[in-house]
Design a protein around this motif. Structure first.
Motif: not given
Length: 546
Positions: A161-176
């Motif tokens: 499948t090809q998901y429309g979102r990437d949860p890892v990329e979404a966290l980049v701006e939050h700088k965990p």
């Protein structure tokens, strides 16, 4: 920050038992001075819960058990996977979530974004995708949290499948400062260190350590191998939990650790997976004793060995049921194998019942030569005997058919296909031989007799019968089987790759499709490959594609 990574072996639906394990782990975490205890995906209810989640009483009970866990979290933080109701908008009324708990308080939930619906997974059937991510302040650290599939797409390992979102990329701006992933990732015969690569990719993207907590244990046909991992910000493996057993691993994010290798042996891990599959199937279903037909052939020898290891030899009964076509060598090898394994043994000849049935049917078979009807009759008599012993003494019958036979329908409905569990139904014939040789090497003695390994495969249902009378060599069968069923290669691709005549490839693939109706009536099969006939593969019984 110190994290106790607890890979548990939950029982699906056992909310009391699973909660008790979680509470005991929280107490262990307090004793070991950690800040956070993390558990695997859906640990509270066990994975996969399937249609249990449609019962409101099940969901109500899960909420009550979560309250118990929250109250039991005094002085420590916890991340617990569970199913919860979706109180917001969306198509589905449920969410696959992680409860974030700290010192007796529920901080909130992180919902799973990416819901796999392929192979053995059916999450989109039940759950609504999560819609937001955030940073959780735990133990003085900025913690990112995602669930299982959420980490796989980023590493490029999602092939279906090809998901429309990437949860890892979404966290980049939050700088965990650390990324946690709670997972229920099934075993399959591949490199088990693939999860290290997946975590390593996320670590490099977020420039922070990654901790993945995995489920372990077998739930029905699906086997989870554990191997929870901790990688540093460079993506290097620093710690690894045990495989195929429960474990609690302390990860100290402040400690300087040298990278460690992930060492494994593929045949050993396959053997451990099958043993765990049998052990948990029996224990979780409340069974203790196993029964199987011990023919003197290689398949039943392997199943007997696995059962003896998983259940204890005192809980396994091998039954030899020789006919007039059974060779002396097969009979004597069955006796010797049972002695080698220390299992109980019975010999019940089937000549008399077979003669009685043929006499009974003689008027109705008049004018027809003996053929597959008489062959299958012998197999069904054996099935009747095994099931009678099962009913009388409380044994569960183990089916001994391998994946190559299951694929081509080279088996007898209500005969050798009968049983409560197909132990090696996802192991090809060539891997059966490899496993048996590996067992002898591991044991440093001839556990599986060389005479069994050397004897040409035969069902011994007619004079001088050999499998090669009906099938190509198993090496050819297994190349076609793996290419078509596991890798979805075309007829031409398989033919070219393995130098097999196209007509022969087509004939074998046609047999695979024609046997679909048989497989639907067979026992559940332990899944150990990329694509099993037992679970995760769906084809119509009635079709005209090939």
């Amino acid at each position: 920050m110190k994290i106790l990574v607890v890979q548990l072996n939950p029982i699906v639906g056992d909310l009391d038992g699973n909660t008790a394990k979680i509470l005991a782990s929280l107490e262990e975490g307090r004793k070991r001075g950690v800040d956070l205890v993390m558990f695997g995906e859906l640990t509270l209810c066990g994975y996969p819960p399937e249609d249990l989640v449609y019962h409101n009483t099940f969901l109500d009970s899960m909420e009550l058990h979560l309250e118990r866990i929250i109250k039991g979290s005094k002085g420590i933080a916890a991340i617990v996977g569970l199913v919860r109701r979706n109180l917001g908008e969306g198509e589905k009324h449920l969410l696959n979530s992680a409860a974030v708990i700290n010192d007796g308080h529920l901080l909130g939930f992180q919902d799973k974004w990416l819901l796999p619906t392929y192979d053995v997974f059916e999450e989109r059937r039940y759950f609504e995708p999560g819609k937001k991510t955030q940073i959780w302040e735990i133990g003085g650290k900025r913690v990112g949290l995602i669930i299982c599939e959420d980490i796989w797409q980023h590493a490029g390992y999602v092939g279906y499948t090809q998901y429309g979102r990437d949860p890892v990329e979404a966290l980049v701006e939050h700088k965990p400062e650390v990324l946690l992933n709670i997972s229920a990732s099934p075993y399959q015969f591949q490199k088990p260190d693939i999860r290290v690569n997946v975590c390593g990719k996320a670590a490099k993207t977020l420039q922070c350590p990654v901790v993945m907590c995995c489920q372990v244990g077998a739930n029905g046909q699906i086997i989870f191998d554990g191997y929870s991992v901790y990688v540093n910000e460079k993506g290097e493996l620093c710690q690894l939990a045990k495989g195929f057993e429960e474990d609690a691993m302390v990860v100290d994010l402040e400690a300087e650790l040298c990278p460690v290798p992930f060492e494994y042996e593929t045949m050993t891990t396959l053997l451990r997976a099958l043993e765990l599959g049998v052990k948990d199937y029996f224990a979780k279903c409340g069974f203790s004793k196993a029964l199987l037909g011990l023919s003197g052939g290689i398949d039943s020898a392997l199943v007997a060995y696995i059962a003896a290891r998983a259940l204890g030899p005192e809980n396994v009964l091998g039954v030899s049921m020789p006919s007039k076509y059974t060779s002396i060598g097969s009979q004597s090898d069955a006796v010797t194998l049972a002695k080698n394994l220390g299992i109980d043994f019975l010999e019940i000849p089937i000549k008399e019942p077979f003669d009685a049935f043929t006499h009974l049917l003689e008027p109705h078979f008049q004018g027809k030569k003996p053929d597959i009807a008489e062959e299958n009759l012998q197999a069904r008599i054996r099935g009747i005997i095994l099931m009678a012993l099962s009913n009388k003494h409380g044994y569960i019958v183990l089916s001994t058919g391998n994946k190559s036979e299951v694929a081509l329908g080279y088996s007898t409905l209500y005969g050798d296909m009968c049983g409560g569990l197909g132990v090696i139904g996802d192991v090809t014939k060539t891997k059966v031989y490899d496993l048996c040789r590996h067992i002898n090497a591991l044991e440093k003695k001839e556990v599986i007799l060389n005479s069994i390994l050397d004897r040409p495969p035969s069902a011994e249902l007619r004079p001088d019968q050999m499998d090669l009378d009906s099938l190509p060599e198993y090496g050819v069968v297994d190349n076609v089987l793996e290419g078509y069923v596991e890798d979805y290669l075309s007829i031409d691709e398989i033919s070219e790759k393995h130098q097999i005549p196209r007509e022969e490839v087509l004939e074998l693939i046609q047999k695979i499709h024609l046997a679909e109706y048989k497989r639907r009536q067979g026992p559940p099969i332990l899944r150990v490959s990329k694509k099993s006939f037992g679970v995760g593969r769906r084809y119509p019984i009635v079709q005209k594609w090939l």
